[in-house]
Scaffold this motif. Structure first.
Motif, short mmCIF file in Angstrom:
data_model
loop_
_atom_site.label_atom_id
_atom_site.label_comp_id
_atom_site.label_asym_id
_atom_site.label_seq_id
_atom_site.Cartn_x
_atom_site.Cartn_y
_atom_site.Cartn_z
N SER A 9 1.11 -1.23 0.10
CA SER A 9 -0.11 -0.04 -0.38
C SER A 9 0.63 1.41 -0.17
O SER A 9 0.63 2.29 -0.20
CB SER A 9 -0.45 0.68 0.86
N ASP A 10 2.04 0.65 0.32
CA ASP A 10 3.10 1.68 0.40
C ASP A 10 3.26 2.99 -0.67
O ASP A 10 3.40 3.61 -1.45
CB ASP A 10 4.21 1.66 1.28
N LEU A 11 3.12 2.12 -2.03
CA LEU A 11 3.54 2.17 -3.51
C LEU A 11 2.33 2.84 -4.25
O LEU A 11 2.47 3.76 -5.27
CB LEU A 11 4.01 0.78 -4.11
N SER A 12 0.95 2.20 -3.58
CA SER A 12 -0.57 3.06 -4.99
C SER A 12 -0.29 4.43 -4.92
O SER A 12 -0.61 4.90 -5.82
CB SER A 12 -1.51 2.72 -3.69
N GLY A 93 13.14 2.19 -7.21
CA GLY A 93 12.99 3.74 -6.71
C GLY A 93 11.93 4.32 -5.60
O GLY A 93 12.09 4.87 -5.04
N THR A 94 10.96 3.33 -6.05
CA THR A 94 9.24 3.67 -4.87
C THR A 94 9.93 3.14 -3.36
O THR A 94 8.78 3.63 -2.51
CB THR A 94 8.25 2.99 -5.88
N LEU A 95 10.48 1.96 -3.04
CA LEU A 95 11.26 1.86 -1.75
C LEU A 95 11.45 3.29 -1.18
O LEU A 95 11.22 2.75 -0.19
CB LEU A 95 12.57 0.98 -1.73
N GLU A 99 8.94 4.00 4.55
CA GLU A 99 9.07 4.28 6.12
C GLU A 99 10.85 3.47 5.86
O GLU A 99 11.10 2.25 5.32
CB GLU A 99 8.49 3.39 6.92
N LYS A 100 11.95 4.09 6.97
CA LYS A 100 12.76 3.27 6.64
C LYS A 100 13.05 2.38 7.02
O LYS A 100 13.68 1.51 7.24
CB LYS A 100 14.14 4.39 7.60
N LEU A 106 13.28 -4.70 3.21
CA LEU A 106 13.35 -5.13 1.69
C LEU A 106 14.91 -4.64 1.21
O LEU A 106 14.59 -5.57 0.06
CB LEU A 106 12.49 -3.68 0.67
N LEU A 107 15.69 -4.28 1.16
CA LEU A 107 17.08 -3.94 0.95
C LEU A 107 17.65 -5.00 0.90
O LEU A 107 18.16 -5.37 0.13
CB LEU A 107 17.68 -2.56 1.01
N ILE A 108 17.89 -5.95 2.14
CA ILE A 108 18.44 -6.37 2.67
C ILE A 108 17.80 -8.64 2.18
O ILE A 108 18.96 -8.96 1.65
CB ILE A 108 18.82 -6.72 4.71
N ASN A 109 16.80 -8.18 1.97
CA ASN A 109 15.91 -9.25 1.13
C ASN A 109 16.39 -9.29 0.59
O ASN A 109 16.68 -10.23 -0.25
CB ASN A 109 14.83 -9.10 1.59
#
Length: 274
Positions: A9-12, A93-95, A99-100, A106-109
């Motif tokens: 939902s953060d990307l919508s 880029g949407t990452l 929220e940090k 997500l970056l590490i995964n």
């Protein structure tokens, strides 16, 4: 993980605002298809396609083409899968709208999963790169064979290992006090400008060193430019690294100036393309 990333939902709201022409999920799916699937066509050669072979070269091969008699053009960067990499970067880029803590997770995964995928696919040695690896006379050479992946055009495996390491680096930079990495931020904020400038700066440096060591004699001047073939040219690895550091420092100074110039002249439309 990918489904979770794409459906968050953060990307919508971000995708609604920024993806008017190309739906966010469609761009992501096309990008992944180009990156993962383009090696299926490694055995297709431009010569097999007759008069339209030059089009395939632009898309997927690195070679010289002559689309019109007398007009020759060297294709250094075939479009596939680079356009897929660009589209995936747009999605990635949407990452940074998230929220940090979620972004870090997500970056590490994504970074670890990408590197794990590289190791597994490369070990199977069937798909993902036109050049299979092989066991060499010793372990270091075998390791070099394992990581020696095709860059032009970039194979699936080349992109997995390079992008995976880059994403892990982003994770590490987020976890570290960022003020120590200001030079990296300056360079990263001017990617195209940095890329164009570094080519000419490195070539100019090479010419100056060639002149210093060999004089003007090895140089050949023609209508297409300057070329040279000195009998002996090159330096020890320590000197190469020293030159690399010097050029990087000069690039930082140039990019820092350009960043300030862009900030001062926001109204100039052409600056949006650099």
């Amino acid at each position: 993980m990918v489904d979770d990333f794409l459906s968050s939902s953060d990307l919508s709201s971000y995708s609604d605002n920024c993806c008017d022409r190309t739906p966010f999920r469609s761009a992501s799916a096309i990008a992944i298809f180009l990156i993962v699937g383009h090696n299926l066509f490694d055995n297709v050669q431009a010569e097999q396609l007759g008069n339209i072979g030059w089009i395939w070269t632009i898309l997927h091969e690195q070679k010289m083409i002559e689309p019109i008699s007398g007009f020759r053009l060297f294709i250094l960067y075939p479009l596939i899968p680079w356009i897929g990499v660009m589209a995936l970067g747009y999605a990635f880029g949407t990452l940074f709208e998230m929220e940090k803590e979620r972004r870090l997770q997500l970056l590490i995964n994504i970074g670890l999963s990408t590197i794990a995928a590289f190791i597994i696919i490369r070990a199977i040695n069937i798909y993902g790169d036109p050049n299979p690896w092989s066991i060499q006379s010793n372990f270091p050479n075998t390791l070099l064979s394992f990581i020696d992946c095709h860059k032009y055009p970039p194979s699936l495996l080349y992109l997995l290992i390079t992008l995976g390491l880059a994403i892990l680096l982003l994770y590490c930079l987020e976890k570290t006090k960022i003020r120590y990495f200001k030079p990296l931020i300056i360079l990263g904020q001017q990617p195209l400008f940095f890329y164009v400038i570094h080519i000419y700066l490195i070539h100019l440096t090479a010419i100056l060193f060639a002149l210093y060591r060999s004089g003007i004699e090895p140089f050949t001047f023609s209508q297409v430019g300057i070329s040279w073939k000195p009998k002996e040219f090159g330096y020890d690895l320590q000197i190469v690294y020293l030159i690399w550091l010097l050029i990087t420092f000069l690039l930082y100074i140039i990019c820092d100036w350009f960043a300030k110039y862009k900030k001062k002249h926001r109204g100039k439309w052409w600056l949006n393309y650099l």
